[in-house]
Design an enzyme around this catalytic site. Structure first.
Site, PDB file in Angstrom:
ATOM      1  N   GLU A 106       0.933  -1.137   0.128  1.00  9.14           N
ATOM      2  CA  GLU A 106      -0.061  -0.158  -0.027  1.00  9.14           C
ATOM      3  C   GLU A 106       0.925   1.195   0.095  1.00  9.14           C
ATOM      4  O   GLU A 106       2.199   1.311   0.543  1.00  9.14           O
ATOM      5  CB  GLU A 106      -0.860  -0.050   1.209  1.00  9.14           C
ATOM      6  CG  GLU A 106      -1.845  -1.281   1.221  1.00  9.14           C
ATOM      7  CD  GLU A 106      -2.888  -1.383   2.181  1.00  9.14           C
ATOM      8  OE1 GLU A 106      -4.065  -1.818   2.064  1.00  9.14           O
ATOM      9  OE2 GLU A 106      -2.453  -1.228   3.448  1.00  9.14           O
ATOM     10  N   GLY A 176       7.152  -2.136   5.654  1.00  8.36           N
ATOM     11  CA  GLY A 176       8.442  -2.496   5.559  1.00  8.36           C
ATOM     12  C   GLY A 176       9.404  -1.454   6.508  1.00  8.36           C
ATOM     13  O   GLY A 176       9.178  -0.563   6.649  1.00  8.36           O
ATOM     14  N   GLU A 177      10.541  -2.050   6.720  1.00 10.82           N
ATOM     15  CA  GLU A 177      11.768  -1.412   7.226  1.00 10.82           C
ATOM     16  C   GLU A 177      12.804  -1.081   6.102  1.00 10.82           C
ATOM     17  O   GLU A 177      13.418  -2.039   5.400  1.00 10.82           O
ATOM     18  CB  GLU A 177      12.383  -2.249   8.117  1.00 10.82           C
ATOM     19  CG  GLU A 177      13.912  -1.813   8.690  1.00 10.82           C
ATOM     20  CD  GLU A 177      13.823  -0.342   9.151  1.00 10.82           C
ATOM     21  OE1 GLU A 177      12.919   0.172   9.922  1.00 10.82           O
ATOM     22  OE2 GLU A 177      14.781   0.242   8.830  1.00 10.82           O
ATOM     23  N   SER A 208      12.473   6.515   7.123  1.00 14.91           N
ATOM     24  CA  SER A 208      12.195   6.213   8.721  1.00 14.91           C
ATOM     25  C   SER A 208      12.612   4.915   8.942  1.00 14.91           C
ATOM     26  O   SER A 208      12.516   3.849   8.223  1.00 14.91           O
ATOM     27  CB  SER A 208      10.814   6.203   8.759  1.00 14.91           C
ATOM     28  OG  SER A 208      10.352   5.994  10.132  1.00 14.91           O
ATOM     29  N   SER A 230      12.386   5.719  14.452  1.00 10.18           N
ATOM     30  CA  SER A 230      11.400   5.325  15.514  1.00 10.18           C
ATOM     31  C   SER A 230      11.725   4.645  16.794  1.00 10.18           C
ATOM     32  O   SER A 230      12.167   3.541  17.041  1.00 10.18           O
ATOM     33  CB  SER A 230      10.443   4.073  14.918  1.00 10.18           C
ATOM     34  OG  SER A 230      10.088   4.578  13.678  1.00 10.18           O
ATOM     35  N   LEU A 231      11.817   5.632  17.726  1.00 12.45           N
ATOM     36  CA  LEU A 231      12.327   5.325  18.960  1.00 12.45           C
ATOM     37  C   LEU A 231      11.318   4.761  19.744  1.00 12.45           C
ATOM     38  O   LEU A 231      11.440   3.672  20.473  1.00 12.45           O
ATOM     39  CB  LEU A 231      12.919   6.598  19.913  1.00 12.45           C
ATOM     40  CG  LEU A 231      14.354   6.283  20.812  1.00 12.45           C
ATOM     41  CD1 LEU A 231      15.276   5.717  20.207  1.00 12.45           C
ATOM     42  CD2 LEU A 231      14.406   7.575  21.514  1.00 12.45           C
ATOM     43  N   ASN A 308      -2.413   4.227  16.718  1.00 11.39           N
ATOM     44  CA  ASN A 308      -3.665   4.282  15.784  1.00 11.39           C
ATOM     45  C   ASN A 308      -4.142   2.645  16.130  1.00 11.39           C
ATOM     46  O   ASN A 308      -3.226   1.847  15.852  1.00 11.39           O
ATOM     47  CB  ASN A 308      -3.208   4.382  14.295  1.00 11.39           C
ATOM     48  CG  ASN A 308      -2.794   5.649  14.249  1.00 11.39           C
ATOM     49  OD1 ASN A 308      -3.523   6.694  14.619  1.00 11.39           O
ATOM     50  ND2 ASN A 308      -1.958   6.004  13.510  1.00 11.39           N
ATOM     51  N   CYS A 351      -0.429   5.752  10.311  1.00 10.92           N
ATOM     52  CA  CYS A 351       0.729   4.993  10.504  1.00 10.92           C
ATOM     53  C   CYS A 351       0.518   3.600  11.339  1.00 10.92           C
ATOM     54  O   CYS A 351      -0.381   3.672  12.316  1.00 10.92           O
ATOM     55  CB  CYS A 351       1.553   5.767  11.618  1.00 10.92           C
ATOM     56  SG  CYS A 351       2.009   7.247  11.197  1.00 10.92           S
TER      57      CYS A 351
HETATM   58  N1  SAH Z   1       9.905   0.514   9.745  1.00 13.13           N
HETATM   59  C1  SAH Z   1       9.917   2.039   9.661  1.00 13.13           C
HETATM   60  C2  SAH Z   1       9.056   2.426   8.716  1.00 13.13           C
HETATM   61  C3  SAH Z   1       7.716   2.618   8.884  1.00 13.13           C
HETATM   62  S1  SAH Z   1       7.289   4.072   9.532  1.00 13.13           S
HETATM   63  C4  SAH Z   1      10.088   2.414  10.971  1.00 13.13           C
HETATM   64  O1  SAH Z   1       9.545   1.869  12.188  1.00 13.13           O
HETATM   65  O2  SAH Z   1      10.390   3.746  11.296  1.00 13.13           O
HETATM   66  C5  SAH Z   1       5.923   3.838  10.499  1.00 13.13           C
HETATM   67  C6  SAH Z   1       5.849   4.693  11.617  1.00 13.13           C
HETATM   68  O3  SAH Z   1       4.606   4.489  12.459  1.00 13.13           O
HETATM   69  C7  SAH Z   1       6.973   4.326  12.792  1.00 13.13           C
HETATM   70  O4  SAH Z   1       7.576   5.322  13.439  1.00 13.13           O
HETATM   71  C8  SAH Z   1       6.248   3.312  13.703  1.00 13.13           C
HETATM   72  O5  SAH Z   1       6.820   3.421  15.020  1.00 13.13           O
HETATM   73  C9  SAH Z   1       4.723   3.980  13.726  1.00 13.13           C
HETATM   74  N2  SAH Z   1       3.858   3.283  13.942  1.00 13.13           N
HETATM   75  C10 SAH Z   1       3.825   1.572  13.818  1.00 13.13           C
HETATM   76  N3  SAH Z   1       2.414   1.227  14.081  1.00 13.13           N
HETATM   77  C11 SAH Z   1       1.964   2.358  14.460  1.00 13.13           C
HETATM   78  C12 SAH Z   1       0.504   2.416  15.074  1.00 13.13           C
HETATM   79  N4  SAH Z   1      -0.320   1.285  15.136  1.00 13.13           N
HETATM   80  N5  SAH Z   1       0.102   3.628  15.378  1.00 13.13           N
HETATM   81  C13 SAH Z   1       0.980   4.589  15.373  1.00 13.13           C
HETATM   82  N6  SAH Z   1       2.126   4.768  14.746  1.00 13.13           N
HETATM   83  C14 SAH Z   1       2.466   3.405  14.618  1.00 13.13           C
END
Ligand code: SAH
Length: 360
Positions: A106, A176-177, A208, A230-231, A308, A351
């Protein structure tokens, strides 16, 4: 996390896709292999990236013989098609992007006002990182995307924004990462950032990551785009629970990698922090987070993302007041802190919500 070298997660689809070739690769093919003059490179680039043609046969200023040779060799313009398109009440659009071997990822178009959109790109079909709060993480990894499949998402989305609107920013925050699929992501930046390709400057592109430390260093050296990490926790104890990757790269190592990332003057990196009600959103967390990030204070912007929801994990989305309290605690420590506006929640496009849902 499975290692990038595992054959099973390598795409089976052929990579003879013109959309993933930078101009040097295209020159090598056309001039060295096929004996064509150098201006063919410009011609094909114009077709693919400026005019947006979707088949080699439409490139009528190339000789029939050349077109036939490219087609016979298995070259195509793009290898994806657009499936379902859903539009949120807030104007966010989510496109299902069908891959040639049957899977679908997506990509999300997020309205930024004044006819500008930010596009959220996927880099893998699923994800291997298994973060507990993320829907995509729960799917597991099917495979990496090819560089072409990443570029294709940008190409097909150009027809999905309203007339006169433009996609001005690209963020690798979809499925994905991105740094687990490092080669393909960096390769996709070739045509994406080429002024004669899609023409996005590095400043308009953000990658990210969960914080894969060696790959952060490589990205800084090879393609210094904007970085977001993403910390999501203020202690290793909590981060170990919600992000298994923390056992490999704990907070201090991620912070050290950010401290040495080559950042152009006056630019900031982003530290993302998903707020999980009751898990990582106390004032104590905010204070501890501030302490952990102290040495980065002038180099970062903290972006808070209220969780979310999706069916499964028992997290809560913190209410507005709690989010503001967390934000204030960090602002008082001298940080720049933004709260990510939730977009596309009604169409599962926010997200952490990306990935096909099982048929109801
Ligand atoms: N794998 C990478 C790219 C994905 S970015 C990464 O983790 O950075 C997706 C972002 O949304 C990340 O910052 C992740 O921590 C956040 N995320 C994942 N699931 C979420 C959710 N259910 N609600 C809000 N943010 C979320």
């Amino acid at each position: 996390m499975s290692t990038p070298a595992r054959a099973s997660i390598r795409p089976e689809v052929p990579t003879r896709n013109l959309t993933e070739m930078d101009r040097e690769a295209l020159r090598a093919l056309l001039c060295d292999e096929l004996g064509e003059p150098a201006y063919r490179v410009k011609q094909i680039y114009r077709h693919v990236f400026q005019r947006g043609v979707r088949s080699i046969d439409e490139m009528t200023d190339l000789s029939k013989a050349l077109r036939a040779r490219l087609v016979e060799a298995g070259y195509t313009v793009g290898r994806v098609s657009v499936g379902d398109v859903r539009e949120s009440i807030d104007g966010t659009r989510k496109l299902a992007v069908r891959l040639q071997d049957g899977g679908a990822v997506e990509t999300v178009l997020i309205p930024m006002g004044e006819g500008r959109f930010s596009q959220c790109l996927s880099s893998q079909l699923g994800c291997a990182l298994d973060c507990d709060f993320c829907y995509t993480g729960k799917l597991g990894l099917s495979r990496h995307l090819t560089a072409g499949e990443i570029v294709d998402q940008v190409l097909v989305a150009r027809n999905a924004v309203p007339e006169g609107a433009r996609v001005t920013h690209l963020v690798f925050m979809g499925m994905g990462e991105p740094l687990h699929n490092f080669e393909a992501v960096v390769k996709s930046l070739g045509p994406i950032c080429d002024p004669e390709g899609l023409g996005y400057s590095h400043r308009k592109v953000t990658v990210s990551t969960v914080g894969l430390v060696p790959q952060i260093d490589r990205l800084g050296a090879e393609a210094p785009v904007n970085l977001a990490v993403s910390l999501n926790a203020s202690s290793d104890e909590v981060r170990n629970q919600i992000m298994p990757i923390n056992k490999r790269y704990p907070i201090a190592e991620v912070v050290a990698a950010l401290a040495r990332y080559p950042l152009p003057p006056r630019r900031k990196m982003t530290v993302e922090y998903v707020l999980l009600g009751g898990t990582n959103d106390s004032e104590q967390d905010a204070e501890r987070l501030g302490r952990q990030l102290r040495r980065l204070r002038r180099r970062i912007r903290i972006n808070l993302i209220p969780w979310n929801p999706f069916a499964g994990p028992s997290y809560a989305r913190p209410d507005e007041a709690r989010v503001r309290t967390f934000q204030r605690a960090l602002t008082e420590q001298g940080y720049t802190v933004t709260v990510r506006t939730t977009k596309g929640l009604d169409i599962d496009a926010a997200c952490g919500q990306l990935g096909e849902r099982p048929e109801a």
